[in-house]
Write an enzyme that holds these catalytic residues in place. Structure first.
Site, short mmCIF file in Angstrom:
data_model
loop_
_atom_site.label_atom_id
_atom_site.label_comp_id
_atom_site.label_asym_id
_atom_site.label_seq_id
_atom_site.Cartn_x
_atom_site.Cartn_y
_atom_site.Cartn_z
CB VAL A 114 -0.89 -0.02 1.33
CG1 VAL A 114 -1.83 1.28 1.31
CG2 VAL A 114 -1.78 -1.42 1.23
CB VAL A 115 2.90 2.63 -1.78
CG1 VAL A 115 2.86 2.11 -3.25
CG2 VAL A 115 4.10 3.64 -1.73
CB SER A 122 -2.38 14.77 2.78
OG SER A 122 -1.48 13.98 3.70
CG LEU A 125 -4.65 10.09 -4.71
CD1 LEU A 125 -3.50 10.09 -5.28
CD2 LEU A 125 -5.98 9.85 -5.62
N GLY A 126 -4.97 7.23 -0.94
CA GLY A 126 -4.54 5.83 -0.13
C GLY A 126 -5.84 5.26 0.32
CE LYS A 127 -11.73 7.51 4.28
NZ LYS A 127 -12.27 8.59 4.96
CD GLU A 150 6.42 0.61 7.51
OE1 GLU A 150 6.61 1.52 8.08
OE2 GLU A 150 6.81 -0.12 6.61
NE ARG A 152 6.24 4.55 8.99
CZ ARG A 152 6.08 4.62 7.57
NH1 ARG A 152 4.98 5.60 7.56
NH2 ARG A 152 6.44 3.85 6.72
CE1 TYR A 157 -3.31 0.03 5.10
CE2 TYR A 157 -1.78 -0.21 6.99
CZ TYR A 157 -2.08 -0.21 5.47
OH TYR A 157 -1.06 -0.25 4.44
C1 LIG Z 1 -0.34 5.39 4.27
C2 LIG Z 1 -0.43 5.96 3.01
C3 LIG Z 1 -0.94 4.72 2.19
C4 LIG Z 1 -1.82 6.90 3.25
O1 LIG Z 1 -2.09 7.33 1.87
P1 LIG Z 1 -2.58 8.89 1.84
O2 LIG Z 1 -2.98 9.26 0.31
O3 LIG Z 1 -1.73 9.78 2.23
O4 LIG Z 1 -3.86 8.97 2.82
P2 LIG Z 1 -5.32 9.50 2.46
O5 LIG Z 1 -5.34 10.80 1.92
O6 LIG Z 1 -6.17 8.57 1.80
O7 LIG Z 1 -5.83 9.56 3.87
C5 LIG Z 1 -7.13 8.80 4.57
C6 LIG Z 1 -7.43 9.24 5.94
O8 LIG Z 1 -6.30 8.20 6.55
C7 LIG Z 1 -5.74 9.34 7.49
N1 LIG Z 1 -4.26 8.86 7.49
C8 LIG Z 1 -3.37 8.79 6.43
N2 LIG Z 1 -2.23 8.51 6.79
C9 LIG Z 1 -2.30 8.24 8.28
C10 LIG Z 1 -1.49 7.90 9.07
N3 LIG Z 1 -0.15 7.53 8.83
N4 LIG Z 1 -1.83 7.71 10.51
C11 LIG Z 1 -3.21 7.96 10.73
N5 LIG Z 1 -4.07 8.63 9.79
C12 LIG Z 1 -3.73 8.55 8.66
C13 LIG Z 1 -5.95 10.74 6.69
O9 LIG Z 1 -5.92 11.96 7.98
C14 LIG Z 1 -7.23 10.74 6.21
O10 LIG Z 1 -8.24 10.65 7.27
P3 LIG Z 1 -9.75 11.32 7.17
O11 LIG Z 1 -10.41 10.26 5.98
O12 LIG Z 1 -10.38 11.47 8.18
O13 LIG Z 1 -9.63 12.46 6.32
C15 LIG Z 1 0.57 6.83 2.76
O14 LIG Z 1 0.89 7.98 3.55
C16 LIG Z 1 1.88 6.23 2.37
O15 LIG Z 1 2.21 5.92 1.11
N6 LIG Z 1 2.61 6.14 3.49
C17 LIG Z 1 4.06 5.38 3.08
C18 LIG Z 1 4.20 4.16 2.87
C19 LIG Z 1 3.55 3.33 3.93
O16 LIG Z 1 3.73 3.44 5.22
N7 LIG Z 1 2.59 2.29 3.39
C20 LIG Z 1 1.89 1.38 4.43
C21 LIG Z 1 2.76 0.32 4.71
S1 LIG Z 1 2.11 -0.71 6.12
#
Ligand SMILES: CC(C)(COP(=O)(O)OP(=O)(O)OC[C@H]1O[C@@H](n2cnc3c(N)ncnc32)[C@H](O)[C@@H]1OP(=O)(O)O)[C@@H](O)C(=O)NCCC(=O)NCCS
Length: 182
Positions: A114-115, A122, A125-127, A150, A152, A157
């Site tokens: 998931v990336v 933010s 897109l992740g969601k 992880e 953090r 999730y």
């Molecule tokens: C984790 C990751 C996939 C999130 O993707 P993103 O597109 O930035 O997240 P989104 O914008 O879709 O966020 C969706 C919601 O999750 C929350 N959120 C995002 N990252 C978060 C985190 N690390 N901890 C807690 N909440 C988080 C956002 O605030 C948002 O909340 P909302 O729906 O209440 O507004 C991205 O930060 C990433 O690629 N991180 C590095 C790789 C990684 O750690 N992957 C997971 C490995 S286990």
């Protein structure tokens, strides 16, 4: 390891999709951002590896701290992947968000990789990717969906329905024992 617990019944779920009746045989899924809204922002949803540049995907992995992988191995892994979602940036054609699931195609699936490209984080897109991947798996009848998280990212999730150690179930991974060299 996180497990996904079943969502509330459809009647309790908020519909965020288009008000038009769905043409599909399944009810319209309740995504927080509709396909149309993503498209209007220049993001195209993809569900197959077609058009996915693996070097660019590798670069996204590296940009978030994942190890760079052999692209031939990524290609093989994708051939053994049951479901995948990626988001293409309309302007560049590059992948900016990605997630995939492997499993037995019937009962169980595990979500990997998931990336989201840091430049596109933010934005929801992740969601968007995760909601659709989960929905696609559920439509196949797969209800046991797990992933490794992880610490953090636990907060990302949890709202998607994942819980840690449900009923005390603990994930275990095989760790090869180091032999003492003499
Ligand atoms: C984790 C990751 C996939 C999130 O993707 P993103 O597109 O930035 O997240 P989104 O914008 O879709 O966020 C969706 C919601 O999750 C929350 N959120 C995002 N990252 C978060 C985190 N690390 N901890 C807690 N909440 C988080 C956002 O605030 C948002 O909340 P909302 O729906 O209440 O507004 C991205 O930060 C990433 O690629 N991180 C590095 C790789 C990684 O750690 N992957 C997971 C490995 S286990």
């Amino acid at each position: 390891m996180l497990l996904r617990v079943p969502p509330p019944p459809p009647s309790l779920r908020i519909r965020a999709s288009s008000s038009q009746p769905s043409q599909a045989s399944f009810p319209t899924a309740s995504y927080s951002t509709t396909d149309e809204a993503l498209l209007s922002k220049g993001f195209l949803l993809r569900r197959t590896p077609q058009g996915l540049n693996l070097d660019h995907l590798n670069s996204v992995f590296v940009s978030v701290g994942f190890p760079r992988r052999d692209t031939a191995k990524i290609e093989l892994a994708l051939q053994h992947t049951d479901a995948m979602l990626w988001v293409e940036c309309g302007k560049t054609g590059k992948p900016v968000a990605f997630a995939r699931a492997t499993g037995d195609g019937v009962f169980n699936a595990i979500i990997w990789d998931v990336v989201v490209d840091p430049k596109f984080q933010s934005l929801g897109l992740g969601k968007a990717v995760m909601e659709r991947l989960i929905e696609d798996l559920q439509r196949k009848g797969i209800c046991n969906i797990a992933l490794y998280s992880e610490p953090r990212v636990l907060g990302f999730y949890r709202p998607l329905g994942f819980v840690s150690d449900p009923d005390g179930i603990r994930g275990m991974v095989f760790v090869r024992k180091q032999r003492n060299k003499k």
